[in-house]
Design a protein around this motif. Sequence first.
Motif, PDB file in Angstrom:
ATOM      1  N   HIS A 242       0.797  -1.214  -0.151  1.00 26.46           N
ATOM      2  CA  HIS A 242       0.035   0.091  -0.050  1.00 26.46           C
ATOM      3  C   HIS A 242       0.991   1.285  -0.192  1.00 26.46           C
ATOM      4  O   HIS A 242       0.752   2.237  -0.625  1.00 26.46           O
ATOM      5  CB  HIS A 242      -0.873   0.111   1.276  1.00 26.46           C
ATOM      6  N   SER A 243       2.038   1.264   0.733  1.00 27.19           N
ATOM      7  CA  SER A 243       3.018   2.393   0.701  1.00 27.19           C
ATOM      8  C   SER A 243       3.591   2.588  -0.513  1.00 27.19           C
ATOM      9  O   SER A 243       3.699   3.679  -1.049  1.00 27.19           O
ATOM     10  CB  SER A 243       3.993   2.142   1.935  1.00 27.19           C
ATOM     11  N   ARG A 246       0.925   4.141  -3.008  1.00 26.70           N
ATOM     12  CA  ARG A 246       0.585   5.427  -2.668  1.00 26.70           C
ATOM     13  C   ARG A 246       1.720   6.341  -3.301  1.00 26.70           C
ATOM     14  O   ARG A 246       1.536   7.387  -3.985  1.00 26.70           O
ATOM     15  CB  ARG A 246       0.512   5.995  -1.165  1.00 26.70           C
ATOM     16  N   GLN A 249       1.327   6.623  -7.169  1.00 30.57           N
ATOM     17  CA  GLN A 249       0.347   7.835  -7.299  1.00 30.57           C
ATOM     18  C   GLN A 249       0.840   9.364  -7.119  1.00 30.57           C
ATOM     19  O   GLN A 249       0.384  10.069  -7.857  1.00 30.57           O
ATOM     20  CB  GLN A 249      -0.940   7.669  -6.416  1.00 30.57           C
ATOM     21  N   GLN A 250       1.689   9.512  -6.165  1.00 27.11           N
ATOM     22  CA  GLN A 250       2.049  10.851  -5.628  1.00 27.11           C
ATOM     23  C   GLN A 250       3.281  11.195  -6.598  1.00 27.11           C
ATOM     24  O   GLN A 250       3.382  12.469  -7.188  1.00 27.11           O
ATOM     25  CB  GLN A 250       2.750  10.796  -4.450  1.00 27.11           C
TER      26      GLN A 250
END
Length: 485
Positions: A242-243, A246, A249-250
């Motif tokens: 999950h990290s 993210r 996406q960033q």
Amino acid sequence: TFYYFVRLCLDKVLLQCILQSRTLSGADAINALRPFYFAVHPDFFGQHPKEREVNENSLKRLNGYLENLQKPGFRSFKPTQLTFYVREREPNSSNVQESFSASGFRAVSFTLHTRDLLSTVLDILNSCSLSTEHVQSLNVSSQPHKETKSTVNRPIKWDKTYYSFTGFKDPEEELEQAQRVETTLLSWLDDNEASAVKKLKKSLPLRKELERLKIELSHELQLSDIRWQRSWGIAHRCSQLHSLGRLVQQRPEILENVKGRTVVFTDRSGMSAAGHIMLGTMDVHHHWTKIFERLPNYYKLQKRLLLLEDRISQLLGGIQVIYIEELQPLLTLEEYFETLNSFYNKLRDSRLPFHPRSLRGLQMILESDRYAPSLHELGHFMIPTVCDPAALQWFIFAKAQEARENLKRKEEMMITEKELINTSTERFSLDRLYKEPSVSSAQMIDCCKRLLEESLPYLQGMHLCVSHFYSVLQDGDLCIPWNWK
């Protein structure tokens, strides 16, 4: 005579009460075990991945045992067998911090079956041949009045002659006999199957989520694979993915250079000697971002490293320099490059007379913690970076034929191992059968052959890991020792 007998029994009861009134706090136990932790801590086994993993797993089980002893009202327990690799001590050293030699270690196995911290601490230290003198200096105080009262009310521990005279069974002797009975695979599975099934069912949704995340990220980033250095739980692995998701996406632009690569979640960030992208699980996104930004520079260094390996190969008659993740410590690309460069310069200056391509087909790995070359059972040479060139030349020539035979045997064993894993998985309807890296192919083959001779209905749908000890992992995986009885 009767008076003497009764007096002897009462004296033993009083002594037992005095001994049991001494207790150790959790903090005292940790202080008392400092020499033990110093001798077995995984951080000191960085150059020995097999021994490091065994100690890590055993420490987890030991900590669980110690935690249970401190739980209020804890009564029932099961004997726990542990194996540790203990660093050897210099015989003439009086300083604990300097008393361990860097050259060796020994394997120690023992079974814990004590009911209090003090006895457990003493058992551990004695089993590892470590001093117990410092335990006497700890602040071992009396228990509260309430606990002392409960101790006095315990059944009397009579003298052995009492049981001989009356014919009654000695409960202490019965316990010792039960503990001497070696744990068998069937009895252990019978005791732990229900617990494993419960944990496995609870983990199934997370396992599906992990697989989904892994497939999505691998596809989106065009990765070759996503791996984990350690046996973290499923929830922990999902959190790490999950990290990474993210971060994608960033900052999608910084991930353009990962195509075809393998990402490994481990203790530190960087690029490994094998060319994998390492993401430290304790690092924040800022550190991961820096690693992705540095990838072009890492790839340049990797090309230089491959060139260096080729040059070493040419100087040593065509022998191939390899890096085996399962058998070697996890080195960064920079660390491995420095090791290769130092060894290359030493070889170049010595000008060893190897005939070109005379050793083609053979393999070698470099090790920084050895002083003499050796031949591994899998066929590769283990060469110390500080090895004397003349001794190296003689050793390779003397062992070349044996190395070729070992390499051929290795290929045959890997085929046999794969076939036995598939046969065992199908025979017992396992969801998964795998082994820890510290378990060799020969050990896995022996384990599977003996499993196939048994009838084991407990294993249907389970995840079975072949290891060095019995354990049920937090997500329901069953761990059994390869040499189970």
